[in-house]
Scaffold this active site. Structure first.
Site, short mmCIF file in Angstrom:
data_model
loop_
_atom_site.label_atom_id
_atom_site.label_comp_id
_atom_site.label_asym_id
_atom_site.label_seq_id
_atom_site.Cartn_x
_atom_site.Cartn_y
_atom_site.Cartn_z
N ALA A 199 0.86 -1.19 0.00
CA ALA A 199 0.00 0.00 0.00
C ALA A 199 0.89 1.23 0.00
O ALA A 199 2.10 1.14 0.24
CB ALA A 199 -0.90 0.00 1.23
N LYS A 200 0.26 2.36 -0.26
CA LYS A 200 1.07 3.57 -0.38
C LYS A 200 1.77 3.96 0.92
O LYS A 200 2.85 4.53 0.90
CB LYS A 200 0.21 4.71 -0.92
CG LYS A 200 0.55 4.93 -2.39
CD LYS A 200 -0.50 5.63 -3.15
CE LYS A 200 -1.24 4.60 -3.98
NZ LYS A 200 -2.59 4.93 -4.22
#
Ligand code: GLU
Length: 314
Positions: A247-248
């Site tokens: 995920a970011k």
């Protein structure tokens, strides 16, 4: 590569695709899936098409940045880029076809009611338990009168369907009475993806293997609509150090992040290629290395803090 009779002749029919949701920038996991989708398509003489899946979770400017990132990595596509939000009439037409065939019903359940019913013993995991399937006309009228927004569900005639995946082989999965149109009137992903893949001429779907469990639903729906079922290849995801989907928040994982740290787009392609066991640093160079039959079957675990650079000529 061995000839496969089911493959279309080189340069003729058939198309692969990448269909991102414009909810933010693509991260290395998304970019790796896009690269693989491109390699699957181009190595089999297919067109490669893009579709912006913007029926929900749209962040302004994200679609444009996603396309710019794909282009920066050297992935080319066959225009036009489709936007799902411009195709609502086609989605609703497909829903109408199913309704006319007696294959839909209104569902008034809330998320919470479904969760409670699904966690009841004996129900198949994640499947809608059918609460609203056989409501009497009076019961439906009562729920409508309560003002409950109705979703439209498929009245499935099966509980399972088998698909064949190039990576996973024969895969049998649940087909429940899944949602075709959400309570807010928006076409549901499982409906839109089937209609759009067919009408965009897609006969090869390459995407992350988190979507494999939805695929029997989609393939079954295609058959109900008289549409051809595409070939599927569900590729392994990229995971973070904790074994969760990248995920970011895991660090410098977008192309913009990598470029800000001094990587070139070629180095990012080389990093993705290395994770697949290849040495090229452009999509074109990777075409000669790509073999769908020997792709890694395991997820790629990435710790962005320990990421090394890959130069064009190591
Ligand atoms: N839009 C979906 C996503 O970004 C992908 C859907 C698909 O490839 O079928 O997760």
């Amino acid at each position: 590569m061995a000839t496969d009779e089911q493959e279309p002749p080189r340069g003729r029919a058939g198309a692969g695709r990448f269909a991102p949701s414009p909810s933010g920038d693509l991260h290395l996991g998304n970019l790796r899936t896009a690269l693989l989708a491109w390699l699957f398509a181009r190595s089999t003489g297919r067109a490669f098409r893009l579709r912006v899946e913007d029926l929900d979770r749209v962040r302004p400017g994200a679609a444009e940045r996603q396309l710019a990132d794909l282009a920066a990595l050297g992935l080319d596509w066959d225009p036009p880029v489709w936007r799902q939000s411009e195709r609502l009439d086609r989605h609703h037409a497909a829903i109408d076809t199913l309704t006319a065939a007696g294959l839909t019903y209104e569902c008034y359940c809330t998320r919470r009611e479904i969760q409670q019913a699904v966690t009841a013993p004996h129900g198949p995991m994640g499947a809608y338990p059918g609460t609203c399937r056989d409501l009497t006309a009076a019961a439906r009228a009562a729920r409508r009168a309560e003002g409950r927004p109705a979703a439209l569900r498929l009245r499935s005639r099966t509980t399972e369907y088998e698909i064949v995946d190039e990576i996973h082989g024969a895969y049998r999965g649940v087909v429940d009475d899944f949602v075709l149109r959400r309570g807010d009137g928006t076409p549901a992903y499982n409906l839109a993806v089937v209609v759009d893949d067919a009408e965009q001429g897609i006969d090869q779907v390459v995407r992350g293997d988190d979507l494999l469990p939805s695929t029997p639903r989609q393939a079954y729906l295609a058959t109900l609509l008289g549409l051809a079922v595409p070939r599927y290849a569900h590729v392994p995801l990229v995971l973070n150090r904790e074994g969760k989907r990248l995920a970011k928040r895991d660090g410098a994982v977008t192309l913009a992040d990598r470029v800000a740290l001094g990587d070139t787009p070629e180095q990012v392609v080389a990093l993705l290629a290395n994770s697949l066991g290849y040495t090229g640093s452009t999509p074109g160079a990777l075409l000669s290395e790509f073999r769908s039959a020997t792709l890694p079957r395991e997820p790629w675990t990435l710790d962005p803090r320990n990421m090394v650079k890959f130069s064009r000529n190591p």
